[in-house]
Design a protein around this motif. Sequence first.
Motif, short mmCIF file in Angstrom:
data_model
loop_
_atom_site.label_atom_id
_atom_site.label_comp_id
_atom_site.label_asym_id
_atom_site.label_seq_id
_atom_site.Cartn_x
_atom_site.Cartn_y
_atom_site.Cartn_z
N LEU A 26 0.83 -1.20 0.00
CA LEU A 26 0.00 0.00 0.00
C LEU A 26 0.87 1.25 0.00
N PRO A 27 0.39 2.35 -0.59
CA PRO A 27 1.20 3.58 -0.66
C PRO A 27 1.72 4.04 0.70
N SER A 28 0.89 3.98 1.73
CA SER A 28 1.34 4.42 3.06
C SER A 28 2.44 3.51 3.61
N VAL A 29 2.37 2.24 3.25
CA VAL A 29 3.41 1.30 3.69
C VAL A 29 4.71 1.59 2.96
N LEU A 30 4.62 1.86 1.65
CA LEU A 30 5.82 2.21 0.89
C LEU A 30 6.48 3.48 1.43
N ALA A 31 5.66 4.46 1.82
CA ALA A 31 6.21 5.69 2.38
C ALA A 31 6.96 5.40 3.68
N ALA A 32 6.38 4.55 4.52
CA ALA A 32 7.05 4.20 5.78
C ALA A 32 8.35 3.47 5.52
N LEU A 33 8.36 2.60 4.51
CA LEU A 33 9.58 1.86 4.18
C LEU A 33 10.66 2.80 3.66
N ASN A 34 10.27 3.78 2.85
CA ASN A 34 11.25 4.73 2.34
C ASN A 34 11.93 5.50 3.47
N ASP A 35 11.15 5.86 4.48
CA ASP A 35 11.72 6.57 5.63
C ASP A 35 12.75 5.71 6.36
N VAL A 36 12.43 4.43 6.52
CA VAL A 36 13.33 3.53 7.23
C VAL A 36 14.61 3.30 6.45
N MET A 37 14.50 3.21 5.13
CA MET A 37 15.67 2.90 4.31
C MET A 37 16.76 3.96 4.39
N ALA A 38 16.39 5.15 4.84
CA ALA A 38 17.40 6.19 5.02
C ALA A 38 18.41 5.81 6.10
N ASN A 39 18.03 4.86 6.94
CA ASN A 39 18.93 4.40 8.01
C ASN A 39 19.33 2.94 7.82
N ALA A 40 19.37 2.50 6.57
CA ALA A 40 19.68 1.10 6.29
C ALA A 40 21.12 0.75 6.64
N ASN A 41 21.96 1.74 6.91
CA ASN A 41 23.34 1.47 7.34
C ASN A 41 23.40 1.01 8.79
N ARG A 42 22.29 1.11 9.51
CA ARG A 42 22.26 0.72 10.92
C ARG A 42 21.68 -0.68 11.09
N TYR A 43 22.20 -1.39 12.08
CA TYR A 43 21.66 -2.72 12.38
C TYR A 43 20.26 -2.63 12.99
N PRO A 44 19.46 -3.66 12.78
CA PRO A 44 18.19 -3.74 13.51
C PRO A 44 18.45 -4.12 14.96
N GLU A 45 17.40 -4.26 15.75
CA GLU A 45 17.56 -4.68 17.14
C GLU A 45 18.28 -6.01 17.23
N PHE A 46 19.12 -6.15 18.24
CA PHE A 46 19.88 -7.39 18.42
C PHE A 46 18.92 -8.57 18.56
N LEU A 47 17.96 -8.44 19.43
CA LEU A 47 16.84 -9.37 19.52
C LEU A 47 15.56 -8.55 19.45
N PRO A 48 14.57 -8.98 18.67
CA PRO A 48 13.39 -8.14 18.44
C PRO A 48 12.59 -7.90 19.71
N ASP A 49 12.31 -6.62 19.95
CA ASP A 49 11.49 -6.23 21.10
C ASP A 49 10.29 -5.41 20.65
N ARG A 50 10.51 -4.46 19.74
CA ARG A 50 9.43 -3.56 19.32
C ARG A 50 8.37 -4.28 18.51
N LEU A 51 8.79 -5.13 17.56
CA LEU A 51 7.82 -5.80 16.70
C LEU A 51 6.88 -6.71 17.50
N PRO A 52 7.37 -7.54 18.42
CA PRO A 52 6.43 -8.33 19.23
C PRO A 52 5.42 -7.47 19.97
N ARG A 53 5.83 -6.28 20.42
CA ARG A 53 4.90 -5.40 21.14
C ARG A 53 3.83 -4.86 20.20
N VAL A 54 4.23 -4.49 18.99
CA VAL A 54 3.26 -3.99 18.01
C VAL A 54 2.23 -5.07 17.69
#
Length: 345
Positions: A26-54
Amino acid sequence: MTVPRGYFDRTPQFELGLSENPFPPLPSVLAALNDVMANANRYPEFLPDRLPRVIARRIGAHPDQIIVGSGATGVAMQTLQAVFGASVFRGTEESRGERSRMVFAAPTFDGYPIMASIVGVDAVAVPLDSAGRQNLSAMAAAVDDRTGVVVVCRPHNPTGTLIGAAEFEAFLRAIPEDVVVILDEAYVEFVRTQDTLDTLGMIRKHPNLLILRTFSKAFGLAGLRIGYAFGAPTLTSRIRRWQLPFGVNSTAVAAVTASYAAEHELHLRVARITAEREHLRNALQQRGIRVPRSHANFLYLSGHGIAGALEQAGIVVKSYPDGSARIAVGDPAASRAVLRALASA
């Protein structure tokens, strides 16, 4: 049937073999992904915490009940490692006798026999009944003291058939409490509201039950590999120990959050896909092709030569030994191509 010269060099006309969503995110999802990709040089969480909460907030569970991974397949693999890990990695005949069998229907999602082979356990495949449904009584009878996992798909992959709530509840009561039951709900978003299960209630009664879901199908995020499962904390804590560090990509939280926020648009897309599914099924049945009623985003076309006729027309399908085929639905142009290919089959 003779394959024409150069056939395998052609670009497929339609890829219908992976039960993918025909629409982009969806367009809103693509927009959110574009924002995240600006920080693609950074690692994600070592172990996932935020996604399980969502996800927990969305489904009404506690974060401790959620496991996330690289698609539903990744979470299923973690589960098999948790259940069979001790016996497989010790590698002795004595340890293999503890838990060394996995039961599922045949045919089923290709990943299950593959994962059983990777983990090194025996795959016990129970044939479908004459209506193309999982034979739960036969599956329960196949469980013995060496069985560690039983898998039930709802809707079933590849036929799209749906087992009833009472039938599944009876099945759970027949399974020993120390055997993990994976309920694969990869296509649950395509199931009518009145046909969905009270999965959280079932988990409270059956702590050996694990519900497996994905963002690859209805949400159209197959390329991002985001899946999850939920169950009783006693079970999920065992599985979470096999969580791969940095194993959930950094786009996951943004993509899932945006997808949940666009619920109305998601429902519209699901409605378009299911409407096209019913249109195509009716047209196929009018041509004498046997197609079980599907509750997913695919149809199972039963009959010798079906898969070959579609592949001859440049349509990629999931084929089966008897010549039947599973095809993804939702794209009207693909539906027309399928009907043309089978006009003289």
